[in-house]
Design a protein around this motif. Structure first.
Motif, PDB file in Angstrom:
ATOM      1  N   MET A   1      43.935  41.159  40.490  1.00 10.79           N
ATOM      2  CA  MET A   1      44.511  42.432  40.048  1.00 10.79           C
ATOM      3  C   MET A   1      45.886  42.661  40.669  1.00 10.79           C
ATOM      4  O   MET A   1      46.806  43.160  40.005  1.00 10.79           O
ATOM      5  CB  MET A   1      43.569  43.581  40.408  1.00 10.79           C
ATOM      6  CG  MET A   1      42.152  43.442  39.833  1.00 10.79           C
ATOM      7  SD  MET A   1      42.119  43.389  38.041  1.00 10.79           S
ATOM      8  CE  MET A   1      42.554  45.077  37.668  1.00 10.79           C
ATOM      9  N   GLY A   2      46.019  42.309  41.947  1.00  5.41           N
ATOM     10  CA  GLY A   2      47.313  42.474  42.617  1.00  5.41           C
ATOM     11  C   GLY A   2      47.605  43.892  43.065  1.00  5.41           C
ATOM     12  O   GLY A   2      48.762  44.318  43.098  1.00  5.41           O
ATOM     13  N   LEU A   3      46.512  44.599  43.394  1.00 10.34           N
ATOM     14  CA  LEU A   3      46.637  45.932  44.001  1.00 10.34           C
ATOM     15  C   LEU A   3      47.323  46.965  43.097  1.00 10.34           C
ATOM     16  O   LEU A   3      48.171  47.729  43.559  1.00 10.34           O
ATOM     17  CB  LEU A   3      47.387  45.787  45.338  1.00 10.34           C
ATOM     18  CG  LEU A   3      46.952  46.497  46.595  1.00 10.34           C
ATOM     19  CD1 LEU A   3      45.451  46.714  46.692  1.00 10.34           C
ATOM     20  CD2 LEU A   3      47.427  45.723  47.815  1.00 10.34           C
TER      21      LEU A   3
ATOM     22  N   ASN B   1      41.673  48.060  54.541  1.00  9.99           N
ATOM     23  CA  ASN B   1      41.397  46.800  53.846  1.00  9.99           C
ATOM     24  C   ASN B   1      42.271  45.686  54.421  1.00  9.99           C
ATOM     25  O   ASN B   1      43.482  45.656  54.199  1.00  9.99           O
ATOM     26  CB  ASN B   1      41.675  47.007  52.356  1.00  9.99           C
ATOM     27  CG  ASN B   1      41.384  45.777  51.528  1.00  9.99           C
ATOM     28  OD1 ASN B   1      41.060  44.715  52.064  1.00  9.99           O
ATOM     29  ND2 ASN B   1      41.504  45.901  50.231  1.00  9.99           N
TER      30      ASN B   1
ATOM     31  N   LYS C   1      40.364  53.360  45.124  1.00  9.69           N
ATOM     32  CA  LYS C   1      41.126  52.106  44.996  1.00  9.69           C
ATOM     33  C   LYS C   1      42.053  51.984  46.200  1.00  9.69           C
ATOM     34  O   LYS C   1      42.717  52.938  46.588  1.00  9.69           O
ATOM     35  CB  LYS C   1      41.949  52.117  43.701  1.00  9.69           C
ATOM     36  CG  LYS C   1      42.929  50.944  43.554  1.00  9.69           C
ATOM     37  CD  LYS C   1      42.239  49.606  43.365  1.00  9.69           C
ATOM     38  CE  LYS C   1      43.245  48.443  43.321  1.00  9.69           C
ATOM     39  NZ  LYS C   1      42.556  47.126  43.315  1.00  9.69           N
TER      40      LYS C   1
ATOM     41  N   CYS D   1      42.672  41.738  51.156  1.00  8.77           N
ATOM     42  CA  CYS D   1      43.065  41.525  49.754  1.00  8.77           C
ATOM     43  C   CYS D   1      43.648  40.125  49.571  1.00  8.77           C
ATOM     44  O   CYS D   1      44.612  39.769  50.231  1.00  8.77           O
ATOM     45  CB  CYS D   1      44.090  42.557  49.308  1.00  8.77           C
ATOM     46  SG  CYS D   1      44.711  42.217  47.634  1.00  8.77           S
ATOM     47  N   PRO D   2      43.063  39.317  48.670  1.00 11.98           N
ATOM     48  CA  PRO D   2      43.546  37.941  48.496  1.00 11.98           C
ATOM     49  C   PRO D   2      44.547  37.773  47.374  1.00 11.98           C
ATOM     50  O   PRO D   2      44.960  36.647  47.093  1.00 11.98           O
ATOM     51  CB  PRO D   2      42.248  37.190  48.142  1.00 11.98           C
ATOM     52  CG  PRO D   2      41.456  38.187  47.372  1.00 11.98           C
ATOM     53  CD  PRO D   2      41.813  39.553  47.909  1.00 11.98           C
ATOM     54  N   ASN D   3      44.952  38.837  46.716  1.00 13.92           N
ATOM     55  CA  ASN D   3      45.608  38.687  45.416  1.00 13.92           C
ATOM     56  C   ASN D   3      47.082  39.056  45.348  1.00 13.92           C
ATOM     57  O   ASN D   3      47.640  39.103  44.258  1.00 13.92           O
ATOM     58  CB  ASN D   3      44.865  39.513  44.355  1.00 13.92           C
ATOM     59  CG  ASN D   3      43.442  39.015  44.144  1.00 13.92           C
ATOM     60  OD1 ASN D   3      43.131  37.870  44.459  1.00 13.92           O
ATOM     61  ND2 ASN D   3      42.596  39.872  43.629  1.00 13.92           N
TER      62      ASN D   3
ATOM     63  N   ASN E   1      34.633  41.193  51.067  1.00 15.68           N
ATOM     64  CA  ASN E   1      35.557  41.251  49.943  1.00 15.68           C
ATOM     65  C   ASN E   1      35.282  40.009  49.075  1.00 15.68           C
ATOM     66  O   ASN E   1      34.416  39.190  49.408  1.00 15.68           O
ATOM     67  CB  ASN E   1      36.996  41.260  50.462  1.00 15.68           C
ATOM     68  CG  ASN E   1      37.967  41.938  49.487  1.00 15.68           C
ATOM     69  OD1 ASN E   1      37.896  41.732  48.275  1.00 15.68           O
ATOM     70  ND2 ASN E   1      38.880  42.731  50.019  1.00 15.68           N
TER      71      ASN E   1
END
Ligand code: DHB
Length: 310
Positions: free
Chosen positions: A72-74, A126, A44, A129-131, A192
């Motif tokens: 999810m927001g990492l 990464n 992760k 991440c869009p979140n 992604n």
């Protein structure tokens, strides 16, 4: 021969988990790693400190097997947790360590620790991440991408790749490839999730996930064409030494075959791994073997990048 290779790392199986799926805890990582038909595991994406992530519901399986939407927001256990895992795990499979700092300095700090550690696998930075509310996807900013890679490769000597967001414009393919080709990357991982989609529950007339007013990254079948296009466009533009991990839209062995035709060296499974859990690796590899048999191919090398135009 259904094996794969990136840099000097050999993978006995072409399929892995896509970062974020089945890889947050040591129990999940162990399960993917121990799966007889997984090539390895991707951890992760880590931030320096533990994060709970966004409020739930934050993952939703779309109807009619379209795919999934998530924000999810990492959520992750923090960098040290994953470093401890990879340093102490006995395995013959080459592990991918994914890092996703919320700032350039966080990424540089984690990569410096990996550089100075005994970690001997591959690192995935990464940039897509869009979140995380308020944080843009770095790889949509070509100059920011060049800036961070310049700083990273000033000290980083281990095998490194980047996780990319999908691009949708031929000029953007040219632009990101021009940046990436200036660095000694071992691989790129594309795609992604398609960022910031929106799904509606027709019974309640509401969004289906809570964070960001319902906006979230899309995965599964509905992103397959975009994944194929990104693997193909990047294979046509990147230096040969930069290998490609194809991710997105895999629900059958034919989907794996198609990503390899476009040029993928390894293939990752996200949404469908959520649906079926780790038995998905054996099913997909079996279906992939059947696809190759049907065409009288003996190995993936015979089809890799060989997509024909008409
Ligand atoms: C998350 C989603 C991503 O697509 C990613 O690359 C990293 C993290 C997330 O929401 O946790």
């Amino acid at each position: 021969d259904l094996t794969g290779q990136i840099a000097n790392f050999h993978f006995n199986h072409i399929l892995l988990n896509a970062a974020g799926v089945k890889c947050q805890t040591t129990a999940e990582l162990d399960q993917v790693l121990a799966s007889p038909y997984s090539g390895s595991v991707v951890t992760k994406s880590a931030t320096p400190m533990v994060r709970p992530g966004n409020p739930s519901p934050r993952y939703y399986q779309l109807p009619e097997e379209l795919g999934s939407i998530n924000s999810m927001g990492l959520p992750n256990e923090g960098f040290a947790y994953y470093l401890d895992y990879v340093l102490n795990k006995q395995t013959d499979k080459p592990v991918f360590f994914s890092v996703a700092g919320l700032t350039k300095d966080d990424n540089l700090a984690m990569l410096m620790e990996l550089e100075q550690s005994d970690f001997n696998g591959l690192v995935e930075l990464n940039l897509s991440c869009p979140n995380v509310p308020g944080k843009p996807q770095t790889a949509y900013d070509f100059e920011a991408t060049r800036a961070i890679l310049t700083e990273v490769f000033a000290f980083f000597t281990k095998p490194l790749g980047v996780k990319l967001p999908p691009y949708f414009d031929m000029v953007h393919f040219d632009m990101i490839a021009a940046v990436l080709n200036d660095f000694p990357l071992a691989f790129v991982n594309t795609i992604n999730s398609i960022g910031n989609g929106l799904a509606i529950d027709p019974h309640t007339d509401t969004v289906v996930i809570k964070p960001k007013g319902g906006f979230g990254g899309l995965g599964g079948s509905l992103v397959k064409a975009t994944a194929l296009a990104n693997v193909r466009a990047l294979r046509e533009r990147l230096n040969e030494s930069i290998k490609i991990i194809g991710t997105g839209g895999v629900t059958s062995g034919r989907d794996v075959y198609d990503l390899v035709l476009c040029g993928a060296d390894l293939v990752e499974v996200g949404t469908q791994l959520m649906v079926e859990d780790t038995p998905v690796f054996e099913r997909l590899e079996g279906e992939l073997a059947n696809e190759l048999d049907k065409k009288n191919y003996q190995s993936l090398a015979e089809i890799r990048g060989k997509l024909q135009t008409i």
